[in-house]
Design a protein around this motif. Structure first.
Motif, PDB file in Angstrom:
ATOM      1  N   THR A 196       0.813  -1.218   0.000  1.00 40.28           N
ATOM      2  CA  THR A 196       0.000   0.000   0.000  1.00 40.28           C
ATOM      3  C   THR A 196       0.848   1.270   0.000  1.00 40.28           C
ATOM      4  N   TRP A 197       2.119   1.169   0.431  1.00 40.48           N
ATOM      5  CA  TRP A 197       3.005   2.331   0.422  1.00 40.48           C
ATOM      6  C   TRP A 197       3.364   2.762  -0.993  1.00 40.48           C
ATOM      7  N   TRP A 198       2.982   1.988  -1.997  1.00 41.30           N
ATOM      8  CA  TRP A 198       3.294   2.273  -3.399  1.00 41.30           C
ATOM      9  C   TRP A 198       2.119   2.960  -4.096  1.00 41.30           C
ATOM     10  N   LYS A 199       1.118   3.365  -3.317  1.00 34.30           N
ATOM     11  CA  LYS A 199      -0.060   4.016  -3.890  1.00 34.30           C
ATOM     12  C   LYS A 199       0.111   5.525  -3.951  1.00 34.30           C
ATOM     13  N   GLY A 200      -0.446   6.136  -5.026  1.00 33.10           N
ATOM     14  CA  GLY A 200      -0.585   7.578  -5.063  1.00 33.10           C
ATOM     15  C   GLY A 200      -1.892   7.969  -4.378  1.00 33.10           C
ATOM     16  N   SER A 201      -2.174   9.257  -4.349  1.00 34.88           N
ATOM     17  CA  SER A 201      -3.447   9.734  -3.801  1.00 34.88           C
ATOM     18  C   SER A 201      -4.425   9.903  -4.957  1.00 34.88           C
ATOM     19  N   TYR A 202      -5.492   9.126  -4.952  1.00 32.89           N
ATOM     20  CA  TYR A 202      -6.426   9.098  -6.077  1.00 32.89           C
ATOM     21  C   TYR A 202      -7.820   9.492  -5.608  1.00 32.89           C
ATOM     22  N   THR A 203      -8.378  10.516  -6.243  1.00 28.83           N
ATOM     23  CA  THR A 203      -9.757  10.928  -5.977  1.00 28.83           C
ATOM     24  C   THR A 203     -10.540  10.772  -7.273  1.00 28.83           C
ATOM     25  N   ALA A 204     -11.539   9.889  -7.265  1.00 33.69           N
ATOM     26  CA  ALA A 204     -12.248   9.556  -8.495  1.00 33.69           C
ATOM     27  C   ALA A 204     -13.209  10.655  -8.930  1.00 33.69           C
ATOM     28  N   SER A 205     -13.816  11.345  -7.978  1.00 34.53           N
ATOM     29  CA  SER A 205     -14.806  12.361  -8.320  1.00 34.53           C
ATOM     30  C   SER A 205     -14.640  13.555  -7.389  1.00 34.53           C
ATOM     31  N   GLY A 206     -13.972  14.589  -7.897  1.00 32.49           N
ATOM     32  CA  GLY A 206     -13.655  15.750  -7.066  1.00 32.49           C
ATOM     33  C   GLY A 206     -14.790  16.730  -6.904  1.00 32.49           C
ATOM     34  N   GLY A 207     -15.794  16.684  -7.806  1.00 33.79           N
ATOM     35  CA  GLY A 207     -16.898  17.633  -7.735  1.00 33.79           C
ATOM     36  C   GLY A 207     -16.462  19.032  -8.145  1.00 33.79           C
ATOM     37  N   ALA A 208     -17.206  20.012  -7.687  1.00 29.37           N
ATOM     38  CA  ALA A 208     -16.892  21.397  -8.031  1.00 29.37           C
ATOM     39  C   ALA A 208     -15.522  21.779  -7.483  1.00 29.37           C
ATOM     40  N   LEU A 209     -14.700  22.390  -8.330  1.00 25.33           N
ATOM     41  CA  LEU A 209     -13.357  22.784  -7.910  1.00 25.33           C
ATOM     42  C   LEU A 209     -13.442  23.772  -6.750  1.00 25.33           C
ATOM     43  N   ALA A 210     -12.727  23.450  -5.685  1.00 29.42           N
ATOM     44  CA  ALA A 210     -12.711  24.305  -4.503  1.00 29.42           C
ATOM     45  C   ALA A 210     -11.326  24.261  -3.884  1.00 29.42           C
ATOM     46  N   LEU A 211     -10.957  25.313  -3.188  1.00 30.02           N
ATOM     47  CA  LEU A 211      -9.652  25.346  -2.524  1.00 30.02           C
ATOM     48  C   LEU A 211      -9.546  24.210  -1.505  1.00 30.02           C
ATOM     49  N   SER A 212     -10.648  23.871  -0.863  1.00 29.16           N
ATOM     50  CA  SER A 212     -10.625  22.797   0.134  1.00 29.16           C
ATOM     51  C   SER A 212     -10.353  21.444  -0.525  1.00 29.16           C
ATOM     52  N   THR A 213     -10.873  21.233  -1.723  1.00 24.26           N
ATOM     53  CA  THR A 213     -10.626  19.985  -2.450  1.00 24.26           C
ATOM     54  C   THR A 213      -9.152  19.867  -2.806  1.00 24.26           C
ATOM     55  N   MET A 214      -8.575  20.958  -3.289  1.00 22.13           N
ATOM     56  CA  MET A 214      -7.151  20.960  -3.624  1.00 22.13           C
ATOM     57  C   MET A 214      -6.310  20.749  -2.371  1.00 22.13           C
ATOM     58  N   ALA A 215      -6.717  21.355  -1.274  1.00 21.30           N
ATOM     59  CA  ALA A 215      -5.960  21.239  -0.026  1.00 21.30           C
ATOM     60  C   ALA A 215      -5.940  19.799   0.473  1.00 21.30           C
ATOM     61  N   THR A 216      -7.044  19.073   0.291  1.00 22.59           N
ATOM     62  CA  THR A 216      -7.118  17.690   0.757  1.00 22.59           C
ATOM     63  C   THR A 216      -6.093  16.812   0.050  1.00 22.59           C
ATOM     64  N   THR A 217      -6.008  16.928  -1.277  1.00 21.57           N
ATOM     65  CA  THR A 217      -5.028  16.129  -2.027  1.00 21.57           C
ATOM     66  C   THR A 217      -3.619  16.618  -1.755  1.00 21.57           C
ATOM     67  N   PHE A 218      -3.430  17.911  -1.661  1.00 24.06           N
ATOM     68  CA  PHE A 218      -2.106  18.461  -1.348  1.00 24.06           C
ATOM     69  C   PHE A 218      -1.591  17.882  -0.028  1.00 24.06           C
ATOM     70  N   ASP A 219      -2.446  17.874   0.980  1.00 25.02           N
ATOM     71  CA  ASP A 219      -2.048  17.347   2.285  1.00 25.02           C
ATOM     72  C   ASP A 219      -1.776  15.846   2.229  1.00 25.02           C
ATOM     73  N   ALA A 220      -2.523  15.128   1.372  1.00 25.51           N
ATOM     74  CA  ALA A 220      -2.378  13.678   1.286  1.00 25.51           C
ATOM     75  C   ALA A 220      -1.021  13.262   0.724  1.00 25.51           C
ATOM     76  N   VAL A 221      -0.430  14.113  -0.116  1.00 26.26           N
ATOM     77  CA  VAL A 221       0.853  13.757  -0.739  1.00 26.26           C
ATOM     78  C   VAL A 221       2.006  14.582  -0.161  1.00 26.26           C
ATOM     79  N   LYS A 222       1.771  15.168   0.997  1.00 36.83           N
ATOM     80  CA  LYS A 222       2.770  15.994   1.660  1.00 36.83           C
ATOM     81  C   LYS A 222       3.291  15.266   2.901  1.00 36.83           C
TER      82      LYS A 222
END
Length: 279
Positions: free
Chosen positions: A125-151
């Motif tokens: 599982t350590w070889w996985k990227g961060s994948y979001t299948a359906s992000g919905g309406a673009l929002a700063l909070s949505t971007m922040a969630t993925t940013f934090d996941a790969v940080k």
């Protein structure tokens, strides 16, 4: 990065910290157990080619050294643009056939790309990227969630790539916050759009080859292009070489090729992410 050779591109990857070692006092017994914290990812070499084709009648009609050189320059420019299109398409398309491994493959979590570099993501599982299948309406909070996941600590995405649609949507999120200050009287020219944008200090880049409504979060430290020298022809630092012109046995012309050996790999997909299905 140029490599000297090898049947495949083998990359040793570290997947865990050692549990051995630590604090001790006086004559405490020290740890001596061997511990496996690394494994090997294996990627295949990929090859690309672009033909340079000249009919002898065109060469004859462009008589004179300068005109022939102009003809060569025009064909070379066309070949360069065609190669850029091929690489741009492959970069954002799940790997099939002989194409390079892509960002789609690297940033996946096993949902669409079960194995990457020969390592199965459901098992490791350590070889996985961060994948979001359906992000919905673009929002700063949505971007922040993925940013934090790969940080991790100060190791954070430095590049975010999206289609022009998402660039414009992100610009629309920021524009209400813009304030203009006039240093002089009158009505100076005002530009209501942005030519460069960032998110948490990561550069936001628009690319027409990105699938519309996708957004990739990349840490370029963990992405590498490996290339090989051609054994017969000079190879530039990007891995491209050009063959000599050949005369076909059944055609009145000359043919050469631009060739490339290499592949794109990530040695730590955990620091890559993608949001799909934005709107």
């Amino acid at each position: 990065t140029k490599l000297d050779g090898g049947k495949t591109i083998d990359k040793v990857v570290r997947y865990a910290n050692s549990t051995q070692g630590g604090w001790y006092s006086g004559l405490d017994v020290l740890d001596t157990a061997a511990e496996d914290t690394r494994t090997r990812a294996v990627f295949n070499w990929r090859q690309a080619h672009q033909p340079l084709v000249f009919s002898n009648i065109d060469i004859a009609k462009n008589g004179g050294t300068s005109k022939v050189l102009d003809l060569l320059a025009t064909e070379a420019e066309d070949a360069k643009l065609s190669l850029q299109d091929k690489f741009g398409t492959a970069l954002f398309t799940a790997q099939t056939g002989d194409a390079i491994d892509s960002l789609v493959d690297a940033a996946d979590d096993g949902t669409n790309v079960a194995s990457y570099g020969g390592i199965t993501r459901s098992t490791y599982t350590w070889w996985k990227g961060s994948y979001t299948a359906s992000g919905g309406a673009l929002a700063l909070s949505t971007m922040a969630t993925t940013f934090d996941a790969v940080k991790s600590g100060n190791d954070a995405p430095d590049t975010i790539i999206c289609h022009e649609s998402e660039w414009s949507s992100y610009e629309a999120l920021l524009q209400p916050q813009v304030r203009f200050q006039f240093a002089t009287a009158g009505y100076p020219k005002i530009d209501g759009g942005f030519t460069a944008m960032k998110f948490r200090n990561a550069d936001l880049i628009a690319d027409e080859f990105v699938t519309d409504w996708y957004m990739y979060f990349l840490n370029m430290k963990y992405l590498k292009f490996f290339v090989l020298n051609h054994p017969d022809f000079p190879t530039d630092k990007m891995g491209f070489s050009t063959t000599k012109m050949r005369e076909p046995t059944d055609q009145d012309g000359k043919v050469g090729y631009i060739l490339w050996y290499g592949n794109l790999i990530s040695d730590n997909p955990r620091f890559l992410g993608v949001i799909r299905g934005l709107s």
